[in-house]
Scaffold this active site. Structure first.
Site, PDB file in Angstrom:
ATOM      1  N   ARG A  72      10.787   5.797   4.353  1.00 41.28           N
ATOM      2  CA  ARG A  72      10.987   7.242   4.309  1.00 41.28           C
ATOM      3  C   ARG A  72      11.530   7.773   5.636  1.00 41.28           C
ATOM      4  NH1 ARG A  72       5.329   9.291   2.720  1.00 41.28           N
ATOM      5  NH2 ARG A  72       6.302  11.309   3.190  1.00 41.28           N
ATOM      6  N   ARG A  74       0.846  -1.192   0.000  1.00 38.39           N
ATOM      7  CA  ARG A  74       0.000   0.000   0.000  1.00 38.39           C
ATOM      8  C   ARG A  74       0.883   1.244   0.000  1.00 38.39           C
ATOM      9  NH1 ARG A  74      -4.485  -1.710   4.631  1.00 38.39           N
ATOM     10  NH2 ARG A  74      -5.348  -3.523   3.512  1.00 38.39           N
ATOM     11  N   ASP A 114       2.192   4.982  -0.286  1.00 43.09           N
ATOM     12  CA  ASP A 114       1.590   6.234   0.155  1.00 43.09           C
ATOM     13  C   ASP A 114       1.395   7.207  -1.006  1.00 43.09           C
ATOM     14  OD1 ASP A 114       1.622   5.385   2.797  1.00 43.09           O
ATOM     15  OD2 ASP A 114       3.575   6.286   3.214  1.00 43.09           O
TER      16      ASP A 114
END
Length: 247
Positions: free
Chosen positions: A200, A50, A52
């Protein structure tokens, strides 16, 4: 009921992420609409990851079931035709029929991500939205050395979004390598699965090391703190790509 696997690439800049969301444009919804457009069936596709909002993919994988059997090449061509006509920045690069036990998410054994930092004074013209532009000179060797403290099985609470829905913050990170190729610093991360914003968050922390603001010891201390506030700044989504999923 035939099941199909599709391999997908997309520029995530125009989307609110992979997952379908009310009143927001998503990669999942774009593909589901394209499938409905060619065969008239309303399906729900399951993706391997999934991603972002703003995150890209060169090797996302998804599966779905159809009532009618189609040739895999026809499935790929038809979905792409509808995606193109809708102006989507999504492309199905491969399609194949698979058995009913295949699950794009739960059958995966590893996921591989690449984060790209354009490390030069001049901003990007050709790769805008595809890299994180950092003008200050980074030391990739220091970043790589510090990254090794994160490799292995750890509690990654520090590098986990507060919105993460995973049941446990414990993950095993198999690879976290940092290399420089001309003006581009590449961070490659591999694991069976990742927490929300984990890559990230790690990249943003390693950038602090690269610019000399943090040491490898600071990264180790941040990991051991198991506290989100100990994390460095979260890197923007622009430079992140889901490169490959292993099965």
């Amino acid at each position: 009921m035939p099941r199909y696997r599709i391999d997908i690439e997309y520029d995530g800049g125009a989307y609110a992420g992979w997952q379908r969301q009310a009143d927001q444009h998503s990669v999942q919804a774009a593909i589901e609409q394209a499938i409905h457009g060619f065969c008239g069936e309303a399906v729900t596709i399951r993706g391997a990851g999934r991603t972002d909002a703003g995150v890209h993919a060169r090797g996302q994988v998804a599966h779905f079931d159809l009532e009618r059997e189609w040739q895999a090449d026809r499935v790929m061509a038809a979905i792409n035709a509808h995606l193109t006509s809708a102006g989507e920045t999504v492309s199905v690069v491969a399609a194949q029929a698979v058995d009913a036990e295949f699950d794009a998410r739960f059958s995966a054994t590893a996921r591989h991500y690449l984060y790209r930092i354009l490390n030069r004074r001049a901003p990007p013209a050709l790769e805008r939205g595809q890299v994180w532009h950092v003008a200050r000179k980074l030391d990739p060797d220091a970043m790589h050395a510090a990254a090794q403290a994160l490799v292995g099985k750890h509690d990654f609470t520090t590098f986990r979004s507060v919105q993460c829905q995973s049941k446990s913050p414990v993950k095993t990170l198999d690879v976290l390598d940092v290399t420089r190729h001309g003006d581009v610093v590449e961070i490659r991360a591999s694991a069976r699965s990742f927490l929300h914003n984990q890559v990230r968050s790690m990249v943003g922390t390693l950038k602090r090391v690269g610019e000399g603001a943090w040491t490898a010891g600071d990264v180790s201390a941040a990991l051991e703190a198991a506290d989100r506030s100990a994390c460095g700044p979260v890197a923007p989504p622009d430079g992140l790509f889901l490169m490959r999923v292993d099965y």
